[in-house]
Design a protein around this motif. Structure first.
Motif, PDB file in Angstrom:
ATOM      1  N   SER A 178       0.825  -1.209   0.000  1.00  0.00           N
ATOM      2  CA  SER A 178       0.000   0.000   0.000  1.00  0.00           C
ATOM      3  C   SER A 178       0.857   1.256   0.000  1.00  0.00           C
ATOM      4  O   SER A 178       0.585   2.213  -0.733  1.00  0.00           O
ATOM      5  CB  SER A 178      -0.934   0.007   1.214  1.00  0.00           C
ATOM      6  OG  SER A 178      -1.786  -1.109   1.206  1.00  0.00           O
ATOM      7  N   VAL A 179       1.889   1.276   0.840  1.00  0.00           N
ATOM      8  CA  VAL A 179       2.765   2.441   0.911  1.00  0.00           C
ATOM      9  C   VAL A 179       3.506   2.620  -0.412  1.00  0.00           C
ATOM     10  O   VAL A 179       3.613   3.739  -0.937  1.00  0.00           O
ATOM     11  CB  VAL A 179       3.754   2.306   2.086  1.00  0.00           C
ATOM     12  CG1 VAL A 179       4.788   3.423   2.060  1.00  0.00           C
ATOM     13  CG2 VAL A 179       2.999   2.313   3.419  1.00  0.00           C
ATOM     14  N   ALA A 180       4.004   1.522  -0.970  1.00  0.00           N
ATOM     15  CA  ALA A 180       4.717   1.607  -2.243  1.00  0.00           C
ATOM     16  C   ALA A 180       3.811   2.118  -3.354  1.00  0.00           C
ATOM     17  O   ALA A 180       4.223   2.956  -4.175  1.00  0.00           O
ATOM     18  CB  ALA A 180       5.286   0.232  -2.607  1.00  0.00           C
ATOM     19  N   ALA A 181       2.576   1.640  -3.396  1.00  0.00           N
ATOM     20  CA  ALA A 181       1.639   2.069  -4.440  1.00  0.00           C
ATOM     21  C   ALA A 181       1.243   3.533  -4.267  1.00  0.00           C
ATOM     22  O   ALA A 181       1.102   4.266  -5.249  1.00  0.00           O
ATOM     23  CB  ALA A 181       0.405   1.175  -4.420  1.00  0.00           C
ATOM     24  N   PHE A 182       1.070   3.966  -3.022  1.00  0.00           N
ATOM     25  CA  PHE A 182       0.744   5.376  -2.766  1.00  0.00           C
ATOM     26  C   PHE A 182       1.833   6.276  -3.330  1.00  0.00           C
ATOM     27  O   PHE A 182       1.554   7.302  -3.959  1.00  0.00           O
ATOM     28  CB  PHE A 182       0.590   5.596  -1.261  1.00  0.00           C
ATOM     29  CG  PHE A 182       0.247   7.009  -0.883  1.00  0.00           C
ATOM     30  CD1 PHE A 182      -1.074   7.393  -0.730  1.00  0.00           C
ATOM     31  CD2 PHE A 182       1.242   7.958  -0.658  1.00  0.00           C
ATOM     32  CE1 PHE A 182      -1.395   8.705  -0.371  1.00  0.00           C
ATOM     33  CE2 PHE A 182       0.934   9.257  -0.314  1.00  0.00           C
ATOM     34  CZ  PHE A 182      -0.396   9.632  -0.172  1.00  0.00           C
ATOM     35  N   GLU A 183       3.082   5.904  -3.109  1.00  0.00           N
ATOM     36  CA  GLU A 183       4.198   6.725  -3.571  1.00  0.00           C
ATOM     37  C   GLU A 183       4.379   6.652  -5.084  1.00  0.00           C
ATOM     38  O   GLU A 183       4.833   7.617  -5.706  1.00  0.00           O
ATOM     39  CB  GLU A 183       5.486   6.281  -2.876  1.00  0.00           C
ATOM     40  CG  GLU A 183       5.467   6.451  -1.361  1.00  0.00           C
ATOM     41  CD  GLU A 183       5.394   7.910  -0.928  1.00  0.00           C
ATOM     42  OE1 GLU A 183       5.654   8.802  -1.752  1.00  0.00           O
ATOM     43  OE2 GLU A 183       5.057   8.155   0.245  1.00  0.00           O
ATOM     44  N   ALA A 184       4.015   5.533  -5.696  1.00  0.00           N
ATOM     45  CA  ALA A 184       4.283   5.341  -7.124  1.00  0.00           C
ATOM     46  C   ALA A 184       3.158   5.809  -8.029  1.00  0.00           C
ATOM     47  O   ALA A 184       3.404   6.158  -9.193  1.00  0.00           O
ATOM     48  CB  ALA A 184       4.569   3.864  -7.396  1.00  0.00           C
ATOM     49  N   ALA A 185       1.921   5.814  -7.519  1.00  0.00           N
ATOM     50  CA  ALA A 185       0.772   6.038  -8.400  1.00  0.00           C
ATOM     51  C   ALA A 185       0.825   7.383  -9.113  1.00  0.00           C
ATOM     52  O   ALA A 185       0.356   7.514 -10.255  1.00  0.00           O
ATOM     53  CB  ALA A 185      -0.526   5.912  -7.601  1.00  0.00           C
ATOM     54  N   GLY A 186       1.401   8.391  -8.486  1.00  0.00           N
ATOM     55  CA  GLY A 186       1.453   9.720  -9.095  1.00  0.00           C
ATOM     56  C   GLY A 186       2.712  10.014  -9.877  1.00  0.00           C
ATOM     57  O   GLY A 186       2.869  11.111 -10.421  1.00  0.00           O
ATOM     58  N   ASP A 187       3.595   9.038  -9.960  1.00  0.00           N
ATOM     59  CA  ASP A 187       4.884   9.243 -10.633  1.00  0.00           C
ATOM     60  C   ASP A 187       4.799   8.736 -12.067  1.00  0.00           C
ATOM     61  O   ASP A 187       4.691   7.521 -12.295  1.00  0.00           O
ATOM     62  CB  ASP A 187       5.974   8.489  -9.865  1.00  0.00           C
ATOM     63  CG  ASP A 187       7.372   8.769 -10.401  1.00  0.00           C
ATOM     64  OD1 ASP A 187       7.488   9.279 -11.531  1.00  0.00           O
ATOM     65  OD2 ASP A 187       8.346   8.453  -9.675  1.00  0.00           O
TER      66      ASP A 187
END
Length: 321
Positions: A178-187
């Protein structure tokens, strides 16, 4: 009842015990799952006679629970490895580990505040089979969630904390993903094949258990003249961290507690509808602790703390987007 009669009984439990009918057999499967796969190492760990170990290993191979893989031909020596049939026993071992920790070694209370590096957590992780979710590469496992975030475009994400709420391997992995996806989704440079970038604005950890909450429910039960399911749990709390100080956001939602509990009961294979989670009467829960609690760990909007709304600060920014 003779062993042969038990094994022939018209019952899945009896049939299973025909294969796994003594404690040495379960311990062998436990240790093989944990990576102890050679005869001498198993004997050293279990302190069982060579004859008893030989007989049980042979039986497990015969029943297809273990398979042998040679690592030396002269002299012949083998690793004993779980087959898919053997891996099917791992949920049984995890359940036995939990039952033993709670009801034999403990007082029956759920050890929900155990630390991720606790002995209990390590024992459970040793039973996690290769290829399961908890052992997936985080970068790979986060991809599907990144795709969903870009598709559904959430403004707020909630997940487990770094201990998984309690140290269930899948819960801890859910936190990481979840943390990884939160950080990656906007990149836009990450997972470019998974849709247009979308950046959620707030990330929260669910704080399901704090000492204040457990105390409030415990005292409420006693005041109502009821036996508290938390008494022994609280006696053992001194050496455990309290997550209460981490809470930043308390959301009043007592009217929805019945919906929450019905959702929990939907885990029909995991939750006893008359079990620990449901001992406190609904009205007492609503009165004693009417909120669900969270820790805000990442925010891209201005939202003063403490909060009473997960969407505090989001609406203004969302309208501007």
């Amino acid at each position: 009842m003779r062993r042969a009669d038990l094994a022939d009984a018209d019952c899945g439990i009896a049939q299973a015990l025909g294969v796994l009918g003594d404690w040495w057999t379960f311990l062998i499967v436990r240790d093989v799952a944990g990576g102890t796969t050679r005869f001498d190492a198993l004997q050293r760990e279990l302190r069982v006679s060579r004859r008893a170990l030989t007989e049980r290993l042979a039986a497990l191979v015969e029943h297809g629970v273990l398979r042998r893989e040679a690592y030396s031909h002269h002299p012949p020596r083998y690793d004993y490895l779980l087959t898919p049939k053997g891996e099917g026993l791992l949920p049984v071992l995890v359940a036995l580990q939990d039952w033993g920790s709670r009801h034999v070694m403990g007082d029956g209370a759920l050890t929900a505040t155990a630390l991720a590096d606790s002995a209990e957590a390590r024992r459970v992780r040793h039973l996690v089979p290769e290829g399961c979710f908890a052992l997936e590469d985080v970068e790979v496992a986060a991809g599907p969630l990144v795709r969903l975030m870009r598709e559904f475009r959430p403004h707020v994400v909630t997940t487990y904390d770094e201990e998984g709420g309690y140290p269930h391997p899948d819960h801890i992995m859910t936190h990481k993903v979840s943390v990884a996806a939160f950080e990656a989704a906007g990149d836009p440079e990450r997972y470019p094949e998974l849709g247009e970038p979308w950046q959620p604005l707030k990330l929260y950890y669910d704080i399901g258990f704090s000492k204040g909450k457990i105390m409030a429910l415990h005292e409420g039960m006693l005041a109502a003249g009821l036996a508290s399911p938390y008494e022994e749990w609280l006696k053992r709390w001194d050496d455990r961290p309290d997550k209460g100080p981490r809470i930043t956001t308390r959301v009043e939602c007592a009217d929805y507690f019945p919906v929450r509990d019905d959702a929990l009961r939907a885990h029909a294979t995991q939750i006893d509808p008359d079990g620990f989670w449901f001992h406190v009467p609904m009205e007492l829960q609503r009165h004693a602790w009417p909120t669900e609690d969270f820790q805000l760990v990442r925010s891209l909007v201005d939202s003063p703390l403490p909060e009473s709304d997960l969407f505090a600060g989001v609406r203004e920014t969302a309208h501007a987007r």
